[in-house]
Motif scaffolding. Structure first.
Motif, PDB file in Angstrom:
ATOM      1  N   GLU A 566       0.793  -1.281   0.037  1.00  9.59           N
ATOM      2  CA  GLU A 566      -0.166  -0.010   0.024  1.00  9.59           C
ATOM      3  C   GLU A 566       0.785   1.143  -0.116  1.00  9.59           C
ATOM      4  OE1 GLU A 566      -2.469  -0.158   3.420  1.00  9.59           O
ATOM      5  OE2 GLU A 566      -3.509  -1.942   2.787  1.00  9.59           O
ATOM      6  N   LEU A 567       2.128   1.112   0.745  1.00  8.52           N
ATOM      7  CA  LEU A 567       2.709   2.331   0.868  1.00  8.52           C
ATOM      8  C   LEU A 567       3.644   2.545  -0.468  1.00  8.52           C
ATOM      9  CD1 LEU A 567       3.971   2.039   4.581  1.00  8.52           C
ATOM     10  CD2 LEU A 567       2.254   3.483   3.675  1.00  8.52           C
ATOM     11  N   LEU A 568       4.032   1.620  -0.923  1.00  2.00           N
ATOM     12  CA  LEU A 568       5.211   1.582  -1.966  1.00  2.00           C
ATOM     13  C   LEU A 568       4.381   1.807  -3.426  1.00  2.00           C
ATOM     14  CD1 LEU A 568       7.904  -1.009  -1.162  1.00  2.00           C
ATOM     15  CD2 LEU A 568       8.130   1.267  -1.282  1.00  2.00           C
ATOM     16  N   GLY A 569       3.107   1.038  -3.324  1.00  2.08           N
ATOM     17  CA  GLY A 569       2.329   1.715  -4.452  1.00  2.08           C
ATOM     18  C   GLY A 569       2.085   0.339  -5.208  1.00  2.08           C
ATOM     19  N   LEU A 624      15.802  -4.251   7.485  1.00  2.28           N
ATOM     20  CA  LEU A 624      16.360  -3.470   8.576  1.00  2.28           C
ATOM     21  C   LEU A 624      15.867  -2.419   8.051  1.00  2.28           C
ATOM     22  CD1 LEU A 624      19.346  -5.011  10.105  1.00  2.28           C
ATOM     23  CD2 LEU A 624      17.050  -5.253  10.891  1.00  2.28           C
ATOM     24  N   LEU A 625      16.107  -1.751   7.120  1.00  2.00           N
ATOM     25  CA  LEU A 625      16.023  -0.264   6.580  1.00  2.00           C
ATOM     26  C   LEU A 625      14.519  -0.120   6.638  1.00  2.00           C
ATOM     27  CD1 LEU A 625      17.116   2.529   5.537  1.00  2.00           C
ATOM     28  CD2 LEU A 625      16.938   1.305   3.268  1.00  2.00           C
ATOM     29  N   ILE A 626      13.604  -0.909   6.262  1.00  2.00           N
ATOM     30  CA  ILE A 626      12.397  -0.698   5.832  1.00  2.00           C
ATOM     31  C   ILE A 626      11.581  -0.520   7.404  1.00  2.00           C
ATOM     32  CG2 ILE A 626      10.080  -1.651   5.190  1.00  2.00           C
ATOM     33  CD1 ILE A 626      11.474  -2.997   2.880  1.00  2.00           C
ATOM     34  N   TRP A 627      12.197  -1.646   8.313  1.00  2.00           N
ATOM     35  CA  TRP A 627      11.953  -1.639   9.639  1.00  2.00           C
ATOM     36  C   TRP A 627      11.902  -0.376  10.357  1.00  2.00           C
ATOM     37  CZ3 TRP A 627      14.528  -1.381  14.378  1.00  2.00           C
ATOM     38  CH2 TRP A 627      13.812  -1.644  15.490  1.00  2.00           C
ATOM     39  N   ALA A 628      13.222   0.205  10.268  1.00  2.00           N
ATOM     40  CA  ALA A 628      13.602   1.597  10.906  1.00  2.00           C
ATOM     41  C   ALA A 628      12.790   2.735  10.293  1.00  2.00           C
ATOM     42  CB  ALA A 628      15.095   1.923  10.655  1.00  2.00           C
ATOM     43  N   ALA A 653      12.835   4.129  -2.270  1.00  2.00           N
ATOM     44  CA  ALA A 653      11.387   3.434  -1.783  1.00  2.00           C
ATOM     45  C   ALA A 653      11.440   3.925  -0.454  1.00  2.00           C
ATOM     46  CB  ALA A 653      12.083   2.157  -1.511  1.00  2.00           C
ATOM     47  N   CYS A 654      12.348   4.360   0.340  1.00  2.00           N
ATOM     48  CA  CYS A 654      12.242   4.980   1.856  1.00  2.00           C
ATOM     49  C   CYS A 654      11.262   6.289   1.586  1.00  2.00           C
ATOM     50  CB  CYS A 654      13.463   5.260   2.704  1.00  2.00           C
ATOM     51  SG  CYS A 654      14.292   3.558   3.037  1.00  2.00           S
ATOM     52  N   GLU A 680      15.295  13.919   2.818  1.00  2.00           N
ATOM     53  CA  GLU A 680      16.814  13.542   2.955  1.00  2.00           C
ATOM     54  C   GLU A 680      17.245  12.381   2.203  1.00  2.00           C
ATOM     55  OE1 GLU A 680      19.776  12.155   6.653  1.00  2.00           O
ATOM     56  OE2 GLU A 680      18.069  13.567   7.102  1.00  2.00           O
ATOM     57  N   PHE A 681      16.470  11.497   2.422  1.00  2.00           N
ATOM     58  CA  PHE A 681      16.542  10.220   1.329  1.00  2.00           C
ATOM     59  C   PHE A 681      16.599  10.706  -0.128  1.00  2.00           C
ATOM     60  CE2 PHE A 681      15.654   7.480   4.976  1.00  2.00           C
ATOM     61  CZ  PHE A 681      16.708   6.670   4.818  1.00  2.00           C
ATOM     62  N   GLU A 682      15.776  11.254  -0.398  1.00  2.00           N
ATOM     63  CA  GLU A 682      15.725  11.915  -2.152  1.00  2.00           C
ATOM     64  C   GLU A 682      17.009  12.746  -2.072  1.00  2.00           C
ATOM     65  OE1 GLU A 682      13.302  14.649  -5.111  1.00  2.00           O
ATOM     66  OE2 GLU A 682      12.574  14.629  -2.949  1.00  2.00           O
TER      67      GLU A 682
END
Length: 1501
Positions: A566-569, A624-628, A653-654, A680-682
């Protein structure tokens, strides 16, 4: 705590009591008195932190569970109060007793006994406390009985007061009187104490009063709360004080609870009582029914601290028993007793040197060997630090102090002295934490459990600095797998610095992340986390679908994947597909919460059970990145992102996940933080792609369209588009790639005029007019050039433009010139043309190369505004065509088609978005349309209001709706543009231009007129004023507002127009990249071809490789490695740029200046200390020289050298010539071992409330005179009298005992030779113990025991002997009895006539007893003699024989038989083979024996 004033033991003034008479009638008046205080009522409304419901629950729970104490019998005391009134023995006056206490009672004539005359009653003082006139800070308080269970108080604090369970308990003790400390030391103490409490989440427990050390703690908390940098929670400071010694405590009495109660801090009027400290947050007021008696709280405080230390704090997967540390400032005899008890109970103590009295006495001798801490030395120190009360110290008290200080200093692992500027110590917080780690390190544990426990403490305290300096040292080599449990704990509890530390020390995420680990981490999401609520929603929906299921579905990773989808599309596939449970075995329970208990099952065991699980994911860093990220944990996400590959896709993705979560986040601050982190991720994605593009453009563009298996088989470009990362998409490299796609196989430098020329005359393609990128197309005359040219998106686009213009021209011609009753051939061409457009729209709707499904494709199709416009135009055309084909509706059909022509013309705006000049302007127009909409809303208010007023004033009862609309809306709207309504001012009034009765449909109704109908009757002045006001607001105000809004929008959008245009440019390029090359209406043939391929030939749709390319594994691995390398370059550049920023440079310089200032201050302190040491050394050298000269003179005089007249006179030697022990150069780094028994002199005898007479080291030998030695007598009465000696309190039974020989079945001979018998009792050959009798031993004199030491070599799985530091490693057989914390050798006392000890018989089968006796006979004796046991007394002691039984070969028959016959009779008795090591948790005397065995075999110890 120490009494702050010696007057408190004497008589007290009545007004100093601070308590209202506690009669039953008076208790009822307390609420009225409270309600009468208006200021308190106001503060209650403002400051009460509890809701009414919670207050009611507290008011009902506390009286039921917590009591106070009241004296119920008045016994007149011989002492009077200072006011001359009679008081009871309890300290209260007659008026302050309950009525029942003053009536005739059955107890009259008896002495006052607190056990009988003090009764418990429901407490009447609890609630919130506010200090009048000091601050509006609200604290908690409660009055409790001294017998209140610690569990009840702990439940109150954690459940009703809402305190979090602490990670650390700091018990601050010391002097209760005000004392002076050096300003610098005071500052260091305050700062360090609060820092350790605030960073570790600790509770500070003090005496709670506004004096002495408690006042220092309170000021430290106050300074912290007033600090501008304080942004975290308050420091929990709990004061445990005596209720009967509190001044002004009457304000705290509220039978139903004070919410809040107001307390007055009055130091001037407190007299011999004390006031509560206003800087403490919680107060526990201990009541024993007396008044003015200090020290009542000490037993309850000790029990409470012990109870808290036994509790387990679990957070973030870590469960530890709450550690306790005692911090000592100053203090007197009571403080020494507190320190001694703390050391005895294994609680580490931190002594602050320089604070005075007891703290300085201990600090002065702490570095000395125990043998040098003598009675005379302690006496000397007491005379220095206790000058005022030194005369009150008796000889017995000095002896007691010496003994206690010796025992305290002997436990160096529990004693830490904080010296300002010495030993590298600068902060009290570091000293406190180092003391705890030192104590933990000294405790005996198997293997690496000791280091694990220290690491747990550091993680729980969140002190990575302590972990780096104390734990991750060369002393212990950590295996990466050993850090996995703590890595999980650090992640769950959001401690990024520890995550970074573990990664630096070898933790590999690919080995760390398993199915169970990740599931456990998602199960431990914060309840307030939005992702957690979305997961719960998914589980609830599944539960509804599975209505027949008896329980709620367990969390699985496919549930997480649903939320992430749902979040990523929908452009991504499920990251975690629904697992086949047969392929992924789970634990028997659904991943229980991780618990790292020191004495329970560790998380390492959980990991050992999970090692069989194949990692289910292709990229653990991604998981782990998604979880954080879903928890918005910035620092953790930064650290994890830096560890992985595919970093551009991960960052995009983040960004997408965070932007989607921010839309649903209700908390504004959290939403803004998510958006900031997304930006920041962008920015990181842009930075890494920039590095890649600079290095190699072609490989960088491959990264854009590479199919990422880790991110749901999508591409970086698709993720950026889904996340609407305009900065990334507008990057020059990506725009160059899109331009490359736009031109197809044509060279980008081809001019547009060449393209159009070749479109019109395609034979020019066979010339050199057009250039191609591929060399094979450069050859002239090849037909492939034609195909490549017409398949280029830029050519397709321009062909469609020409086609669309031709369609609009033909459509306009038909509407204006050739619209016949029956369709002409031109009109039929339009119908065919429109049919081709409909087919193209259908192709776009059903074109699904990624397999999204019809619903998703329809959703994506209708999400585009231009597609909606196309559908609307087509439907309107169909409606117009339908009407046109019906003769009766021919004209309405032409009208509808005319309107439809407008919609088709608007479609041109989308075509022009490709233009770099017009595209941004179209974006601005779209934004301004929103401004127009809001402007029309405001304009409508004025138009309608003026129109209705004007119509009502001018026209009477107009019934025609169309003319009402004209008068109200149409005329009012036209007025804005200068068309003034007719008759508004009566100047052009004419009855010929209107209808008097409104009967003429083509004329408006006449306005109000006079009876003649020739002159207007409405108020012209009013309508003119209304018109002027309307024009003022509508023309001037609103229109200028619209202009201002347009200007603001233009300025705002203009800055980002280029980015927006570049972002939207992709959609147009992608549309024409997948569009058939033929323009309408010839595109029908392409549609027919597609229909045959999809429907007849069943060939699925595929996306062009130019926009989505799946690489080979080797090529992909090389590309990702290249990206990873450039990501490291990017991070290094970012770090360098951060360091070069002026703000950072200023901050670094500030830190360096602060460090230099601290070093200069420390250097000054060290210099002064060094000077003191040098002076002391010089004094000692002078004293030694003086003694040497005295000896030389004496020797010469005795030898009669020289004349008598010339003999120099030397000053006599004084006791003070001996230099201070602390400053003596004879200070030893390590203490030599005691020459005497230690455990046998411990003041507390085990198992009974007997206190030994203190025996310092120098008084242990019987030969040393000790005139005041009067030890108590103690002998346990045994059940079996035949197996024990008599009690020994009378001489007659002892006369039958024969010592130093074999007395019947009892061997009373000592291994140390003949011992002395005095008055019928033997004397311990090792000296005094402080206790007479035989204690809990069975026999007077020696009690012989046997200790068999059964060992074998420790071997690997392959059978090889394990080694450590070259030496071989042994394993020893040990036993653990019920209710014992330590393991022990399987030996002990023996029954008369038996060879095997009782303990050994409990673990061996009876048939093996004879075999083991033979093994003992064949064994090697390693020790025979005295055992330093705490049960020893002056007249009874333990002696043992230790026999080593060693099995050299693992295939030894006797060893196998031994293991087969190890069968404890009691199921609570445990036997194990344990590695022989100095950390093995054995009793001290057993460990000494084991060390001798290791030395015998040359093994490791």
């Amino acid at each position: 705590m120490e009494p702050s004033d010696p007057r408190r033991a004497g008589s007290e003034q009545e007004e100093g009591f601070g308590v209202h008479p506690r009669r039953a009638t008076d208790l009822g008046m307390v609420p009225d008195l409270w309600q009468g205080n208006s200021s308190l009522c106001k503060s209650r409304k403002l400051l009460c932190p509890l809701s009414c419901e919670k207050q009611e629950n507290l008011s009902s729970w506390i009286p039921e569970n917590i009591k106070k104490k009241e004296c119920v019998y008045f016994v007149e005391s011989s002492k009077l109060s200072d006011a001359g009134k009679v008081v009871c023995v309890c300290g209260y006056t007659r008026e302050q007793h309950l009525e029942v206490a003053t009536k005739p009672h059955a107890f009259q004539g008896k002495e006052w006994d607190p056990k009988k005359h003090v009764q418990e009653m429901p407490t009447d003082a609890f609630g919130d406390i506010v200090f009048r006139g000091l601050s509006q800070k609200v604290g908690k308080y409660i009055r409790v009985s001294q017998d209140t269970p610690s569990s009840v108080i702990y439940h109150l604090m954690t459940q009703h007061w809402g305190l979090d369970v602490p990670n650390l308990l700091i018990s601050v003790t010391g002097g209760a009187k005000n004392f002076n400390m050096k300003l610098r030391l005071k500052s260091i103490f305050r700062r360090g104490l609060v820092k350790v409490a605030q960073t570790t989440g600790a509770w500070i427990i003090t005496g709670g009063s506004h004096t002495g050390v408690m006042k220092q703690v309170g000021k430290a908390v106050r300074d912290f709360s007033l600090s501008s940098s304080c942004k975290q929670g308050e420091v929990i400071t709990i004061g445990v004080a005596t209720w009967g010694t509190i001044h002004n405590r009457e304000g705290l009495v509220h039978p139903m609870g004070g919410f809040p109660a107001e307390y007055l801090l009055d130091e001037e009027g407190q007299g011999s009582l004390t006031c509560l400290d206003s800087n403490h947050s919680h107060f526990i007021l201990v009541d024993d029914g007396t008044h003015g008696q200090y020290g009542v709280e000490i037993p309850l405080r000790a029990k409470l601290e012990k109870f808290i230390s036994e509790q387990t704090k679990e957070r973030g997967g870590v469960a530890i028993k709450i550690p306790v540390v005692c911090v000592v400032l100053e203090g007197g005899p009571g403080t020494l007793h507190t320190i001694y008890n703390a050391i005895t109970n294994g609680t580490p103590c931190v002594i602050v040197e320089g604070s005075g009295r007891v703290a300085d006495v201990i600090a002065q001798v702490a570095a000395l060997p125990v043998s040098e801490i003598t009675i005379s030395l302690i006496q000397q120190k007491l005379s220095i630090f206790f000058q005022e009360m030194f005369e009150t110290f008796t000889e017995s008290r000095i002896v007691e102090w010496t003994k206690k200080i010796q025992d305290i200093v002997r436990s160096k692992q529990l004693l830490t002295v904080f010296r300002e500027g010495k030993d590298g110590q600068q902060d009290v917080d570091v000293a406190i934490l180092q003391a705890l780690l030192k104590a933990s390190r000294s405790r005996d544990r198997f293997g690496h459990e000791n280091w694990d426990h220290q690491l747990k403490l550091a993680v729980a305290w969140n002190r990575v600095d302590i972990a780096r300096s104390e734990i991750f040292t060369d002393e212990w080599q950590w295996k990466p797998t050993d850090l996995h449990p703590m890595m999980t704990a650090a992640l769950i509890s959001n401690k990024p610095e520890f995550v970074r530390l573990f990664l630096e020390n070898g933790v590999r995420l690919k080995e760390f992340v398993t199915w169970d680990t990740l599931l456990c981490m998602y199960e431990n999401l914060e309840p307030s986390c939005l992702f957690h609520s979305k997961l719960q929603k998914v589980l609830a929906e599944e539960s509804e679908r599975l209505a027949c299921a008896p329980t709620t579905p367990q969390l699985h990773m496919h549930h997480v994947a649903q939320v992430l989808r749902e979040l990523l599309g929908d452009s991504t596939q499920l990251l975690y597909p629904r697992p086949q449970y047969s392929d992924h075995p789970r634990l028997s329970l659904p991943v229980p919460p991780i618990k790292l208990n020191v004495q329970g099952v560790s998380l390492k065991a959980h990991y050992k059970r999970s090692t069989g699980h194949v990692t289910f994911t292709t990229d653990p860093v991604r998981d782990l990145l998604i979880w954080a990220v879903v928890q918005n944990r910035r620092e953790l996400a930064d650290i994890i992102w830096a560890q992985g590959q595919d970093c551009i896709a991960a960052a995009l993705a983040c960004s997408k996940i965070l932007k989607e979560l921010s839309k649903e986040e209700e908390d504004t601050d959290s939403s803004e933080e998510m958006l900031a982190l997304a930006d920041e991720f962008e920015h990181r994605a842009v930075g890494v792609f920039t590095e890649c593009y600079r290095k190699d453009e072609e490989r960088a563009q491959k990264l854009l369209v590479r199919v990422s298996e880790a991110w749901g088989k999508t591409t970086c470009l698709q993720l950026a588009l889904e996340a609407r990362d305009m900065k990334f998409v507008s990057h020059g490299g990506i725009q160059a790639f899109l331009t490359k796609v736009w031109w197809g196989q044509l060279c980008v430098d081809n001019g547009l005029w060449r393209i159009i020329l070749c479109m019109l005359a395609f034979p020019l393609l066979f010339t050199s007019l057009i250039s191609f990128r591929e060399k094979r197309l450069q050859a002239l005359g090849r037909p492939a050039r034609v195909r490549a040219f017409f398949n280029a998106p830029v050519v397709i686009f321009h062909l469609n433009i020409l086609s669309y213009f031709a369609f609009l021209c033909l459509f306009a011609y038909v509407l204006m010139v050739d619209f016949q009753p029956s369709p002409s051939w031109c009109e039929c061409i339009i119908y065919l043309w429109l049919f081709s457009l409909v087919c193209e729209e259908m192709r776009q709707l059903f074109y699904d190369p990624d397999g999204y499904g019809l619903m998703k494709m329809a959703s994506l199709y209708f999400s585009d505004f231009w597609n909606k416009l196309d559908i609307g135009a087509i439907l309107l055309f169909i409606a117009g065509l339908t009407c046109r084909l019906i003769p009766a509706t021919l004209y309405p059909g032409r009208i509808i088609l005319s309107l439809d022509f407008i919609m088709f013309c608007l479609r041109l705006m989308h075509i022009f978005t490709v233009s770099k000049t017009l595209g941004p302007k179209i974006i601005i127009v779209k934004r301004m349309m929103k401004d127009v909409f809001f402007f029309l809303f405001l304009l409508a208010v004025w138009v309608v209001s003026f129109g209705v007023a004007k119509q009502a004033i001018l026209i009477h009862n107009e019934s025609r709706v169309d003319w009402i609309f004209r008068g109200v809306v149409y005329h009012s709207y036209l007025t804005i543009f200068g068309q003034i309504p007719t008759y508004i001012d009566g100047v052009n009034f004419s009855m010929d231009q209107c209808s008097p009765n409104g009967t003429d449909p083509y004329k408006p109704k006449c306005p109000e007129s006079d009876r003649t109908g020739q002159a207007p009757a409405f108020p012209e002045w009013l309508t003119v004023i209304l018109l002027c006001l309307y024009l003022l607001f509508a023309n001037i105000l609103l229109l200028n507002l619209l202009i201002a809004m347009f200007n603001y929008t233009f300025q705002e959008v203009q800055e980002h127009t280029d980015q927006i245009w570049k972002f939207q440019r992709h959609d147009l390029i992608e549309e024409y990249h997948g569009r058939p090359p033929a323009p309408p209406p010839f595109i029908v043939f392409s549609h027919l071809q597609l229909l045959i391929r999809r429907v007849v030939l069943k060939i699925p749709a595929k996306r062009h490789r130019q926009l989505k390319n799946k690489l080979e594994k080797n090529e992909e691995a090389a590309l990702l490695s290249w990206e990873l390398y450039l990501k490291e370059n990017y991070l290094q550049n970012q770090q360098y740029q951060h360091q070069q920023r002026p703000e950072q440079k200023i901050q670094d310089i500030s830190k360096k200046v602060d460090t230099m200032v601290d070093l200069l201050d420390m250097d000054h302190v060290k210099r002064s200390g060094s000077m003191e040491q040098r002076l002391a050394s010089l004094e000692e050298q002078v004293a030694q020289t003086s003694r040497a000269l005295h000896w030389i003179v004496t020797s010469l005089k005795d030898s009669r050298f020289g004349s008598e007249a010339g003999v120099p006179t030397l000053a006599p030697q004084k006791a003070c010539d001996e230099p201070d022990a602390e400053l003596s150069i004879r200070r030893k780094v390590e203490e030599s071992k005691d020459c005497y028994h230690v455990n046998a002199r411990h003041l507390l005898y085990p198992g009974v409330p007997i206190v030994r007479f203190p025996v310092p080291n120098e008084k242990v030998p019987w030969e040393t005179e000790f005139l005041i030695y009067e030890p108590p007598f103690h002998t346990d009465e045994k059940k079996d009298v035949t197996l024990t000696d008599p009690v020994g309190d009378t001489a007659e039974p002892l006369s039958k005992i024969s010592y130093n020989t074999v007395d019947g079945p009892t061997d009373r001979r000592s291994f140390h030779g003949v011992y002395v018998v005095q008055r019928g009792l033997p004397l311990n050959p090792m000296g005094r113990t402080g206790l007479r009798g035989r204690g809990s031993l069975s026999w007077f004199g020696p009690n012989h025991t046997l200790q068999p030491v059964v060992t074998r070599w420790r071997r690997n799985l392959d059978g090889a002997i394990c080694r450590k530091s070259v030496k071989k490693m042994l394993e020893v057989l040990v036993v653990k009895l019920p209710h014992s914390e330590h393991w022990a050798l399987p030996g002990g006392s023996r029954e008369p006539g038996e060879m095997l000890p009782r303990k050994l018989k409990q673990v061996l089968r009876k048939e093996f007893w004879v075999v083991f006796e033979n093994l003992l006979v064949q064994g090697t004796e390693v020790y025979k003699g005295y055992v330093d046991d705490p049960r020893n007394t002056d007249n009874a002691w333990i002696e043992t024989v230790a026999v080593s039984i060693h099995f050299k070969d693992q295939s030894d028959v006797e060893l196998k038989r031994l293991e087969e016959n190890l069968h404890p009779h009691d199921p609570e008795v445990c036997t194990e083979w344990q590695v022989v090591d100095r950390r093995i948790p054995l009793y001290a005397n057993h460990k000494t024996i084991l060390q001798k065995v290791a030395t015998l075999f040359g093994a490791h110890f």
